[in-house]
Design a protein around this motif. Structure first.
Motif, PDB file in Angstrom:
ATOM      1  N   LYS A 166       0.849  -1.193   0.000  1.00 31.87           N
ATOM      2  CA  LYS A 166       0.000   0.000   0.000  1.00 31.87           C
ATOM      3  C   LYS A 166       0.884   1.242   0.000  1.00 31.87           C
ATOM      4  CE  LYS A 166      -3.612  -2.255   2.649  1.00 31.87           C
ATOM      5  NZ  LYS A 166      -4.370  -2.300   3.883  1.00 31.87           N
ATOM      6  N   THR A 167       0.277   2.372  -0.288  1.00 36.79           N
ATOM      7  CA  THR A 167       1.001   3.639  -0.219  1.00 36.79           C
ATOM      8  C   THR A 167       1.487   3.851   1.210  1.00 36.79           C
ATOM      9  OG1 THR A 167      -0.354   4.548  -1.989  1.00 36.79           O
ATOM     10  CG2 THR A 167       0.797   6.128  -0.574  1.00 36.79           C
ATOM     11  N   PRO A 168       2.761   4.197   1.410  1.00 41.96           N
ATOM     12  CA  PRO A 168       3.269   4.413   2.768  1.00 41.96           C
ATOM     13  C   PRO A 168       2.455   5.465   3.523  1.00 41.96           C
ATOM     14  CG  PRO A 168       5.092   4.207   1.253  1.00 41.96           C
ATOM     15  CD  PRO A 168       3.842   4.279   0.414  1.00 41.96           C
ATOM     16  N   GLU A 169       2.322   5.226   4.809  1.00 44.56           N
ATOM     17  CA  GLU A 169       1.530   6.084   5.698  1.00 44.56           C
ATOM     18  C   GLU A 169       2.450   7.050   6.439  1.00 44.56           C
ATOM     19  OE1 GLU A 169      -1.657   5.431   9.342  1.00 44.56           O
ATOM     20  OE2 GLU A 169      -0.656   3.707   8.448  1.00 44.56           O
ATOM     21  N   ILE A 170       2.177   8.332   6.292  1.00 44.27           N
ATOM     22  CA  ILE A 170       2.925   9.350   7.028  1.00 44.27           C
ATOM     23  C   ILE A 170       2.154   9.613   8.318  1.00 44.27           C
ATOM     24  CG2 ILE A 170       3.796  11.713   7.009  1.00 44.27           C
ATOM     25  CD1 ILE A 170       3.908  11.466   3.908  1.00 44.27           C
ATOM     26  N   MET A 171       2.773   9.280   9.436  1.00 43.38           N
ATOM     27  CA  MET A 171       2.125   9.389  10.746  1.00 43.38           C
ATOM     28  C   MET A 171       2.281  10.818  11.281  1.00 43.38           C
ATOM     29  SD  MET A 171       1.187   6.245  10.919  1.00 43.38           S
ATOM     30  CE  MET A 171       0.653   6.063  12.599  1.00 43.38           C
ATOM     31  N   PRO A 172       1.496  11.176  12.300  1.00 35.07           N
ATOM     32  CA  PRO A 172       1.631  12.516  12.885  1.00 35.07           C
ATOM     33  C   PRO A 172       3.023  12.733  13.491  1.00 35.07           C
ATOM     34  CG  PRO A 172      -0.389  11.445  13.631  1.00 35.07           C
ATOM     35  CD  PRO A 172       0.408  10.411  12.906  1.00 35.07           C
ATOM     36  N   GLY A 173       3.544  13.939  13.321  1.00 39.72           N
ATOM     37  CA  GLY A 173       4.827  14.299  13.905  1.00 39.72           C
ATOM     38  C   GLY A 173       4.682  14.546  15.401  1.00 39.72           C
ATOM     39  N   PHE A 174       5.784  14.379  16.127  1.00 40.60           N
ATOM     40  CA  PHE A 174       5.770  14.608  17.568  1.00 40.60           C
ATOM     41  C   PHE A 174       7.167  15.015  18.026  1.00 40.60           C
ATOM     42  CE2 PHE A 174       6.697  10.171  16.824  1.00 40.60           C
ATOM     43  CZ  PHE A 174       7.731   9.879  17.694  1.00 40.60           C
ATOM     44  N   ARG A 175       7.236  15.584  19.198  1.00 40.91           N
ATOM     45  CA  ARG A 175       8.513  15.991  19.791  1.00 40.91           C
ATOM     46  C   ARG A 175       9.141  14.781  20.491  1.00 40.91           C
ATOM     47  NH1 ARG A 175       9.754  21.346  23.012  1.00 40.91           N
ATOM     48  NH2 ARG A 175      11.843  20.817  23.700  1.00 40.91           N
ATOM     49  N   ASP A 176      10.426  14.574  20.221  1.00 39.44           N
ATOM     50  CA  ASP A 176      11.174  13.490  20.850  1.00 39.44           C
ATOM     51  C   ASP A 176      12.517  14.066  21.290  1.00 39.44           C
ATOM     52  OD1 ASP A 176      12.309  11.151  21.715  1.00 39.44           O
ATOM     53  OD2 ASP A 176      12.274  10.143  19.778  1.00 39.44           O
TER      54      ASP A 176
END
Length: 135
Positions: A107-117
Protein backbone atom coordinates in the motif's frame (compact mmCIF):
# COMPACT_ATOMS: atom_id res chain seq x y z
CA UNK A 1 16.54 -16.75 6.02
CA UNK A 2 13.60 -15.09 4.26
CA UNK A 3 13.20 -12.53 7.05
CA UNK A 4 16.84 -11.55 6.58
CA UNK A 5 16.33 -11.11 2.83
CA UNK A 6 13.14 -9.09 3.29
CA UNK A 7 14.94 -6.64 5.59
CA UNK A 8 17.92 -6.47 3.23
CA UNK A 9 15.72 -5.61 0.22
CA UNK A 10 13.91 -2.84 2.09
CA UNK A 11 17.08 -1.41 3.62
CA UNK A 12 18.94 -1.38 0.29
CA UNK A 13 16.13 0.62 -1.33
CA UNK A 14 16.09 3.06 1.59
CA UNK A 15 19.86 3.44 1.47
CA UNK A 16 19.72 4.29 -2.25
CA UNK A 17 17.49 7.37 -1.79
CA UNK A 18 19.07 10.64 -2.82
CA UNK A 19 19.91 12.90 -1.16
CA UNK A 20 21.05 10.57 1.63
CA UNK A 21 20.70 11.33 5.32
CA UNK A 22 22.37 9.60 8.26
CA UNK A 23 20.64 6.39 9.30
CA UNK A 24 20.33 4.70 12.66
CA UNK A 25 19.88 1.11 11.45
CA UNK A 26 18.04 -1.35 13.65
CA UNK A 27 20.65 -2.81 16.02
CA UNK A 28 23.39 -1.44 13.77
CA UNK A 29 26.69 0.02 14.82
CA UNK A 30 26.68 2.61 17.58
CA UNK A 31 24.99 5.73 16.23
CA UNK A 32 25.47 9.23 17.56
CA UNK A 33 23.34 11.88 15.83
CA UNK A 34 25.03 15.11 14.85
CA UNK A 35 23.47 18.10 16.60
CA UNK A 36 21.31 20.12 14.20
CA UNK A 37 21.46 17.48 11.44
CA UNK A 38 18.51 15.29 10.45
CA UNK A 39 18.67 11.52 10.52
CA UNK A 40 16.33 8.55 10.19
CA UNK A 41 15.83 5.58 12.51
CA UNK A 42 14.76 2.32 10.85
CA UNK A 43 12.86 -0.72 12.14
CA UNK A 44 11.36 -3.61 10.20
CA UNK A 45 8.32 -5.05 11.95
CA UNK A 46 6.98 -8.45 10.90
CA UNK A 47 3.35 -9.51 11.25
CA UNK A 48 2.09 -13.06 11.70
CA UNK A 49 2.81 -15.12 8.55
CA UNK A 50 -0.25 -15.83 6.40
CA UNK A 51 -0.66 -19.54 5.69
CA UNK A 52 -3.34 -19.61 3.00
CA UNK A 53 -2.69 -23.28 2.14
CA UNK A 54 -1.49 -26.40 3.87
CA UNK A 55 2.21 -26.70 3.12
CA UNK A 56 5.46 -24.84 3.62
CA UNK A 57 4.51 -21.73 1.60
CA UNK A 58 3.39 -18.58 3.38
CA UNK A 59 3.16 -14.85 2.87
CA UNK A 60 5.19 -12.69 5.24
CA UNK A 61 3.60 -9.31 5.86
CA UNK A 62 4.80 -6.35 7.88
CA UNK A 63 6.06 -2.83 7.56
CA UNK A 64 9.29 -0.94 7.62
CA UNK A 65 9.04 2.09 9.86
CA UNK A 66 11.35 4.98 9.09
CA UNK A 67 11.22 7.64 11.80
CA UNK A 68 12.54 10.91 10.45
CA UNK A 69 14.31 12.89 13.18
CA UNK A 70 14.69 16.60 12.41
CA UNK A 71 15.94 19.52 14.51
CA UNK A 72 13.29 20.94 16.82
CA UNK A 73 11.83 24.43 16.31
CA UNK A 74 12.72 24.54 12.61
CA UNK A 75 9.23 23.92 11.27
CA UNK A 76 7.86 20.73 9.79
CA UNK A 77 8.53 21.44 6.10
CA UNK A 78 11.84 19.60 5.68
CA UNK A 79 10.63 16.53 7.58
CA UNK A 80 7.36 16.37 5.66
CA UNK A 81 9.20 16.79 2.34
CA UNK A 82 11.46 13.84 3.25
CA UNK A 83 8.41 11.80 4.27
CA UNK A 84 6.87 12.54 0.89
CA UNK A 85 10.12 11.45 -0.81
CA UNK A 86 9.90 8.14 1.09
CA UNK A 87 6.28 7.78 -0.01
CA UNK A 88 7.15 8.31 -3.67
CA UNK A 89 10.21 6.02 -3.50
CA UNK A 90 8.29 3.15 -1.89
CA UNK A 91 5.27 3.49 -4.17
CA UNK A 92 2.48 0.93 -4.04
CA UNK A 93 3.33 -2.10 -6.19
CA UNK A 94 7.12 -1.60 -6.14
CA UNK A 95 8.96 -4.95 -6.11
CA UNK A 96 12.34 -5.35 -4.42
CA UNK A 97 14.47 -8.50 -4.46
CA UNK A 98 17.12 -9.95 -2.17
CA UNK A 99 18.33 -13.54 -2.03
CA UNK A 100 15.54 -14.69 -4.33
CA UNK A 101 12.80 -13.24 -2.10
CA UNK A 102 10.53 -10.71 -3.82
CA UNK A 103 9.21 -8.01 -1.50
CA UNK A 104 6.25 -5.99 -2.75
CA UNK A 105 5.09 -2.68 -1.32
CA UNK A 106 1.47 -3.46 -0.57
CA UNK A 107 0.00 0.00 0.00
CA UNK A 108 1.00 3.64 -0.22
CA UNK A 109 3.27 4.41 2.77
CA UNK A 110 1.53 6.08 5.70
CA UNK A 111 2.93 9.35 7.03
CA UNK A 112 2.13 9.39 10.75
CA UNK A 113 1.63 12.52 12.88
CA UNK A 114 4.83 14.30 13.91
CA UNK A 115 5.77 14.61 17.57
CA UNK A 116 8.51 15.99 19.79
CA UNK A 117 11.17 13.49 20.85
CA UNK A 118 13.81 15.11 23.05
CA UNK A 119 15.55 17.73 20.92
CA UNK A 120 14.02 16.40 17.67
CA UNK A 121 10.81 16.61 15.68
CA UNK A 122 9.95 13.01 14.72
CA UNK A 123 7.81 11.95 11.76
CA UNK A 124 7.24 8.18 11.40
CA UNK A 125 6.62 6.76 7.93
CA UNK A 126 5.26 3.21 7.66
CA UNK A 127 5.97 1.23 4.50
CA UNK A 128 3.68 -1.87 4.34
CA UNK A 129 4.99 -4.90 2.47
CA UNK A 130 4.36 -8.55 1.73
CA UNK A 131 6.64 -11.32 0.49
CA UNK A 132 5.61 -14.79 -0.66
CA UNK A 133 7.99 -17.32 0.85
CA UNK A 134 8.57 -20.84 -0.43
CA UNK A 135 10.52 -22.87 2.09
Amino acid sequence: MSVLHIGAALEAALDAISPPIDTDWENGQAFEPINGTPYQAVSVLFARPDNAEIGPQYVQRGFMQVTLMYPLNAGSGAAVARADLLRSTFRRGLSLTSGGVIVTIEKTPEIMPGFRDGDRYAVPVRVPFFAPVNT
